[in-house]
Design an enzyme around this catalytic site. Structure first.
Site: not given
Length: 788
Positions: A307, A309, A311
């Site tokens: 995704n 970011c 994570e």
């Protein structure tokens, strides 16, 4: 508590009616009437925390809602609606949500229960949309599908490794491929163009480190104005093979489709990655083979990308459903942590997130997504308020005691979440792709207690993954906590408020909510209160390693580094993270994106003294002056200056003859202020590179007045042109070894004070204030804007 309810009988009557409605839904009040009364109204609940009030109203309250109470009720009703006993689970879910003990993902808080919406927003924060084939059709299909996801409010990750490299033949013809990087700007611009309810899309673009286009990918954002691929994050997928070659200082093959295109020195490629990360915080580094080894369903649903970011590693068309336990709510008044309550909350939160999958199934943008999401039922339970909880326990973030506490916290959450997923599998069925012989190959499953592994083998799992550590940006603002697993970024900051005259600003100090609540201010704080920039980066890696041990997905966290950190130290932090078994790590060197990474040369190369060079002849045969040729490499600085239009970034570069170009950035791309500053800078660059004396340019710019003059470090900035002229003047003064001219603070009007906020990334596109870099996201402490 002198709330609106106590003061106004009509409001009190309406509140009682609301409580009756909640009881009809299944709520057991259990003596919480005072809290519920405060939460019915945002201003009563938050007091003088204007930022939290604004964020709640602008991002999360539905029409007719006035406070957090209405959000908790709306979400609890929505998630309980998929249960056989909705009243029972309404009470359990409401109790979990109450006072932000559990903070669902932002999409859930915004969209759950919004029956009035014409187009239902997705409750999933993020997706991976693949390029399924190496063709123009495959690229544009990905573009179209991503746009459909953006329209529902989701973010996207896309891997480019399937695309053939630059120069490779196309369809056995003489035509050659432009390479995968040629399409990055197309994907980036689409992200900016499509929005849902004012929410812009978010995009992660990844590329394997062994792809032949990797060097172009690493430097794609290094154009002088930094406008390429500006609406996407980029990360390199790092393999074990590459890291071993770096450690051995050996050769490394760049290949595609089984063919080696060229061979490079691994350490030279590594140095290029590090130089860019040091200069601009990108590309991110994802230890891809580690992610795949610990991925529970790699045997049947292999990872494709992550995704935005980083994570949440995901398989093609799968999604992440996120929520976070607020650790502050589990610390008692005497500083003791309630691990039993945390375990029970983790179990209820796991069921809640599983219900999000069911409730949200029809809201996904594509049938492919619905099928993929149903096949493995991923959820991501995380934590927030970690730093605040440690302060309440009087435990210093960077201490061995804190490592022990967080180890117990994370093991409690992880094991209870997995236990609940086993129970849900028994009650509702395991996820369709579950197979014990496949899932036991995951190193994460192998790390679980033997008793838990035995239960999984016997009964299955409802969810293929359960634990994720996401950024908790605006969610942490409305919960009034520190963000995610991050340290407290700063104990206070300066907020600017425009005065009644519409031109001047007054600045005042705003404290981190916990600091204000516990200590009143940030004077003489105890030594167990530390901020992000005070913590040793290697300890941050150590802490992340403890959390990663219990996280089957990954972690979004930013290690903040001082501006003078060396390239070698940044490289060593990454290598330490790899050896610790982390799946990824993000570093942000203070002020790093304020400058421009030059296209060639080392960032730490010392300036060599060069002899005076005779100026070229600018006069052309047509009788006009013409600009001199720009060299491939220029050197210079970037200065940040407050103006009445917001913060402007002025970059001044020079070649062997002196100043040759000026760039300036202010406000939103495409806005009026940005257009004017770009026009001014282009004309300045034209005359400077045509031999005009810089002092003449400075004298023309300085003194131009605008409607909103402001004070900046003891100097009155009259306008954007005035700011650029003064920046050029200071640059020349420093070159000559002189101290730049300033006005003493005593000469400043009393209605203005000098800013004291920490150096940050850039300006907020909404309010023009500075923003901070936390949890791999940009956060504005002034208006609540965020971008991940």
């Amino acid at each position: 508590m002198a709330s609106k309810i106590e003061k106004d009988p009509v409001v009190a009557h309406r509140f009682e009616e609301l409580l009756v409605q909640l009881e009809n839904h299944g709520l057991k009040r259990n003596g919480y009437d005072a809290l519920l009364a405060r939460a019915a109204d945002a201003e009563t609940y938050y007091g003088d925390n204007d930022l939290a009030i604004d964020v709640l109203r602008n991002k999360y309250l539905a029409p007719g809602e006035t406070g957090p109470l209405h959000i908790w009720d709306r979400i609890a009703r929505a998630m309980a609606s998929v249960e056989k006993d909705p009243q029972y689970w309404y009470d359990r879910f409401f109790s979990l949500l109450m006072d932000f003990k559990f903070i669902p993902g932002g999409r859930v808080m915004h969209g759950a229960g919004r029956d009035e919406a014409r187009r239902k927003p997705t409750l999933s924060n993020c997706y991976v949309i693949p390029i399924e084939e190496d063709s123009l059709e495959g690229i544009y299909r990905c573009l179209s599908e991503s746009a459909m996801v953006y329209r529902t409010g989701g973010g996207v990750g896309t891997d480019l490794s399937i695309l053939r490299p630059q120069g490779a033949p196309v369809n056995a013809t003489v035509d050659a491929s432009p390479g995968c990087t040629a399409f990055m700007n197309l994907l980036s611009e689409s992200t900016n163009a499509v929005s849902q309810a004012g929410r812009r899309g978010a995009l992660m673009l990844t590329l394997r480190v062994d792809h032949p286009d990797i060097e172009d990918f690493i430097t794609i954002k290094n154009d002088a104005n930094r406008t390429k691929v500006q609406y996407a994050n980029i990360s390199v997928l790092i393999t074990h093979e590459f890291m071993q070659a770096v450690l051995d200082d050996s050769d490394f093959d760049l290949r595609w489709d089984g063919k080696v295109f060229r061979t490079v020195k691994a350490r030279q490629l590594w140095d290029k990655i590090i130089a860019n990360a040091h200069a601009s915080a990108e590309p991110g580094i994802i230890f891809w083979d580690t992610m795949r080894e610990y991925h529970n369903v790699e045997y049947v649903n292999p990872l494709t990308s992550t995704n935005p970011c980083g994570e949440q590693p995901l398989a093609s068309y799968t999604a992440c459903n996120l929520g976070n336990l607020n650790l502050v709510n589990f610390v008692s008044a005497d500083g003791e942590f309630d691990y039993e309550a945390l375990g029970e909350a983790a179990r209820v939160a796991t069921r809640f997130l599983d219900n999000v999958i069911e409730y949200n199934m029809d809201n996904h943008a594509l049938p492919k997504i619905r099928e993929a999401v149903a096949s493995d039922r991923r959820v991501g339970l995380g934590i927030t308020g970690m730093a605040d909880a440690l302060v309440l326990m009087q435990s210093k973030y960077d201490s061995d005691e804190a490592l022990e506490i967080i180890n117990r916290v994370m093991s409690t959450i992880c094991h209870n979440a997995y236990e609940m997923s086993v129970e849900l599998a028994q009650e509702k069925g395991a996820f369709p792709l579950f197979d014990w012989e496949g899932i036991e190959q995951s190193k994460f499953i192998q790390s679980l207690p033997q008793s838990l592994q035995k239960k999984i083998a016997e009964h299955g799992l409802r969810n293929c993954t359960l634990i994720t550590m996401p950024p908790v940006g605006t969610g942490s603002i409305v919960a009034q906590t520190s963000s995610g697993i991050e340290p407290i970024f700063c104990t206070s900051y300066t907020r600017r408020v425009k005065q009644d005259d519409g031109e001047s600003f007054r600045e005042y100090k705003v404290y981190h909510p916990l600091i204000q609540r516990v200590f009143g201010d940030d004077e003489d704080l105890p030594d167990y209160v530390v901020t992000a920039h005070e913590i040793d980066p290697y300890f941050r890696v150590k802490m992340q390693g403890v959390i990663q041990k219990y996280t089957d997905s990954s972690i979004s966290s930013t290690i903040n580094l001082p501006e003078d950190i060396t390239l070698e130290t940044v490289a060593d932090i990454y290598i330490t993270a790899y050896k610790e078994g982390l799946k990824g790590v993000t570093v942000y060197r203070e002020g790093s994106r304020e400058g421009i990474l030059q296209t060639e040369g080392q960032a730490d190369k010392k300036e060599a003294e060069t002899p005076a060079v005779e100026a070229p002849n600018y006069m052309g045969p047509d009788g006009f002056l013409h600009r001199r040729r720009r060299p491939a490499v220029t050197a210079g600085i970037t200065e940040r200056i407050n103006t009445g239009e917001g913060k402007i970034y002025v970059t001044i570069n020079e070649d062997e003859y002196g100043i040759c170009e000026v760039f300036s950035t202010i406000g939103k791309s495409g806005g009026n202020a940005a257009a004017q500053s770009e026009a001014i800078s282009r004309l300045i660059s034209l005359v400077l590179s045509s031999g005009v004396d810089p002092q003449e340019v400075i004298s023309e710019l300085k003194g131009i007045s605008g409607p909103n003059p402001v004070w900046e470090n003891g100097e009155l900035i009259l306008s954007t042109p005035d700011a650029i002229g003064k920046a050029m003047e200071r640059y020349l003064q420093r070159k000559a070894g002189k101290q730049p001219d300033t006005v003493t603070p005593e000469d400043m009007p009393p209605s203005f004070v000098e800013g004291s906020e920490p150096k940050t990334l850039t300006t907020c596109p909404e309010c023009g204030s500075t923003v901070s870099y936390e949890s791999s996201c940009l956060m504005c402490k002034h208006c609540g804007w965020s971008k991940c």
